[in-house]
Design a protein around this motif. Sequence first.
Motif, short mmCIF file in Angstrom:
data_model
loop_
_atom_site.label_atom_id
_atom_site.label_comp_id
_atom_site.label_asym_id
_atom_site.label_seq_id
_atom_site.Cartn_x
_atom_site.Cartn_y
_atom_site.Cartn_z
N ASN A 130 49.71 38.93 46.24
CA ASN A 130 49.66 38.21 44.97
C ASN A 130 48.25 37.65 44.75
OD1 ASN A 130 51.25 37.00 42.67
ND2 ASN A 130 50.41 35.13 43.57
N SER A 131 47.66 37.11 45.81
CA SER A 131 46.29 36.58 45.72
C SER A 131 45.29 37.69 45.45
CB SER A 131 45.94 35.88 47.03
OG SER A 131 44.59 35.52 47.07
N LEU A 132 45.51 38.85 46.08
CA LEU A 132 44.61 39.98 45.89
C LEU A 132 44.64 40.47 44.44
CD1 LEU A 132 42.70 42.10 47.04
CD2 LEU A 132 44.69 43.47 47.71
N VAL A 133 45.82 40.54 43.85
CA VAL A 133 45.93 40.96 42.44
C VAL A 133 45.18 39.99 41.55
CG1 VAL A 133 47.53 41.25 40.51
CG2 VAL A 133 48.10 42.20 42.74
N ASP A 134 45.34 38.69 41.79
CA ASP A 134 44.62 37.69 41.00
C ASP A 134 43.10 37.88 41.11
OD1 ASP A 134 46.89 36.49 40.04
OD2 ASP A 134 46.97 34.96 41.62
N ASP A 135 42.63 38.09 42.34
CA ASP A 135 41.19 38.25 42.56
C ASP A 135 40.65 39.53 41.92
OD1 ASP A 135 41.01 35.89 43.87
OD2 ASP A 135 40.97 36.74 45.90
N LEU A 136 41.43 40.60 41.98
CA LEU A 136 41.00 41.86 41.37
C LEU A 136 40.88 41.72 39.85
CD1 LEU A 136 42.98 44.56 43.40
CD2 LEU A 136 40.50 44.27 43.30
N VAL A 137 41.80 41.01 39.25
CA VAL A 137 41.73 40.78 37.80
C VAL A 137 40.48 39.96 37.48
CG1 VAL A 137 42.84 39.61 35.86
CG2 VAL A 137 44.21 40.98 37.43
N LYS A 138 40.21 38.94 38.28
CA LYS A 138 39.00 38.13 38.05
C LYS A 138 37.75 38.98 38.18
CE LYS A 138 40.93 33.75 39.74
NZ LYS A 138 40.87 32.75 40.84
N TYR A 139 37.73 39.84 39.21
CA TYR A 139 36.56 40.70 39.43
C TYR A 139 36.35 41.66 38.27
CZ TYR A 139 33.38 44.05 41.61
OH TYR A 139 32.31 44.85 41.86
N ALA A 140 37.43 42.25 37.78
CA ALA A 140 37.33 43.20 36.67
C ALA A 140 36.78 42.53 35.42
CB ALA A 140 38.71 43.81 36.38
N PHE A 141 37.25 41.32 35.14
CA PHE A 141 36.81 40.64 33.93
C PHE A 141 35.48 39.92 34.10
CE2 PHE A 141 41.29 41.17 32.74
CZ PHE A 141 41.11 41.65 31.46
N SER A 142 34.93 39.90 35.31
CA SER A 142 33.62 39.29 35.49
C SER A 142 32.52 40.15 34.88
CB SER A 142 33.32 39.08 36.98
OG SER A 142 33.21 40.32 37.66
N SER A 143 32.84 41.42 34.55
CA SER A 143 31.85 42.31 33.91
C SER A 143 31.77 42.08 32.41
CB SER A 143 32.22 43.78 34.16
OG SER A 143 32.20 44.05 35.55
N VAL A 144 32.75 41.41 31.84
CA VAL A 144 32.79 41.22 30.39
C VAL A 144 31.73 40.21 29.99
CG1 VAL A 144 34.20 40.47 28.44
CG2 VAL A 144 35.24 41.74 30.32
N LYS A 145 30.91 40.58 29.01
CA LYS A 145 29.85 39.69 28.53
C LYS A 145 30.33 38.97 27.27
CE LYS A 145 25.95 42.36 30.34
NZ LYS A 145 24.67 43.01 30.03
N ASP A 146 30.69 37.71 27.43
CA ASP A 146 31.08 36.91 26.28
C ASP A 146 29.85 36.49 25.51
OD1 ASP A 146 33.74 37.10 27.05
OD2 ASP A 146 33.58 35.35 28.37
N ASP A 147 30.07 35.87 24.34
CA ASP A 147 28.95 35.38 23.55
C ASP A 147 28.18 34.32 24.33
OD1 ASP A 147 29.61 37.03 21.47
OD2 ASP A 147 30.85 35.52 20.46
N MET A 148 26.86 34.48 24.37
CA MET A 148 26.01 33.54 25.09
C MET A 148 25.76 32.29 24.26
SD MET A 148 25.25 34.87 28.08
CE MET A 148 25.21 36.43 28.95
N ALA A 149 25.63 31.16 24.94
CA ALA A 149 25.34 29.89 24.27
C ALA A 149 24.62 28.99 25.27
CB ALA A 149 26.63 29.24 23.79
#
Length: 412
Positions: free
Chosen positions: A240-259
């Motif tokens: 369960n922890s691994l799934v959570d971490d993998l999701v975080k890792y995948a979305f760490s590539s997303v570039k949100d609007d900078m501010a």
Amino acid sequence: MENKDAYIEQLLSEIEGLKNRLYEADSIINAIKEGAVDALVLHDEGVPQIYTLESADYTYRILIEKFSEGALSITPDGLILYCNDYFSQLANIPSERITGSYLKSYFDDHGVFTDLIEDALKGTTKREVLLNVKGRRFPVNISFTSLAPTVDAIGVVITDLTEKKQHEEALLKNQQQLELKINELNATNTSLEQFIHVISHDLKEPLRKILMYTARLDTSGYTAENNPVGVIRSSAVRLNSLVDDLVKYAFSSVKDDMADIDLNKVLNEVKDDLEIIITENNATITLLDLPVITGTKVQMRQVFSNLIANAIKYSKKEVAPQITIGYDIATEADKFYYRVYVQDNGIGMDKAHLNKIFTIFQRLHLRNEYSGNGIGLAICKKIMENHTGRIEVASIPGSGSTFSLFFPINNL
């Protein structure tokens, strides 16, 4: 006596030469005065210099011949009276064969030529057209200028656009290919995000049921060491922890609007989030004044949350974790960076392992020694890359580690 006669003879010869030169100069001046010869008189330091326009006309003709564009003169009905070498080479026809032909015959659209002639008789006109020479079509920029009333003719300047058009077509093709790749990448990213959501939901749902139902099983008769339900439960928790971490890792590539992000506020929020583990481990976190950087708040919280949690996790036994976070200015290759450092007094790392820790799933310790999936620092690395920065670490075994985050300073 003979020397004297020879000297007198030499003087007479020189006088005769001077008379001839004076006569020529006087003839030119009289011709200029009478208007028979156009000339230009320039004074250079008080000395008059006379330039006849005959020599200027010769220079002009040489210039036209050496021109890097096509030059022609035509009658009002399009008969070619003259063409330079450039147009002859462009058309791949000897100039003597071009002279006496009609310019209209070189136009792909004869109607365009007629329009240009009509406009040229009123002054100057310019247009991009297609020439057709022996079936070979090529684009040119053509300019018509009426020479009336001085001469009953039209001056024509032709610029070959073939190379320019080829570059434009290549640029357009590359742009279209780039747009296609971007669309494909966006579609792939969208599919990946949907896949991640499905995986995280579909995996976590049965995991929750496993955890729920194993809690109801009768484990009497088993010791803590040989309890199969305990093994199942701990494996499910880890998955369960691994799934959570993998999701975080995948979305760490997303570039949100900078501010503009005040890191002081971000760190105070992270401290609040980690209040329980900070208190349980008696950790001390010293926050020095931090800069305002350009970035995304959510990802900054992820970075510092991971670094602080790691500093607490890898602390020395019976030694309270002490973490100091501050910054200074770093320069590299004429570029300026905020170097935000996170310094701890933990167990440290061997120098040979420093390059491995930012790789996903890379662990330096056994799972039964320290918890975790080896993803946290990989997430930090990806987030810093999103911010056109980087993360580095310096460490001494037994003396702690210092993680440095480099953020570009755009206004320095």
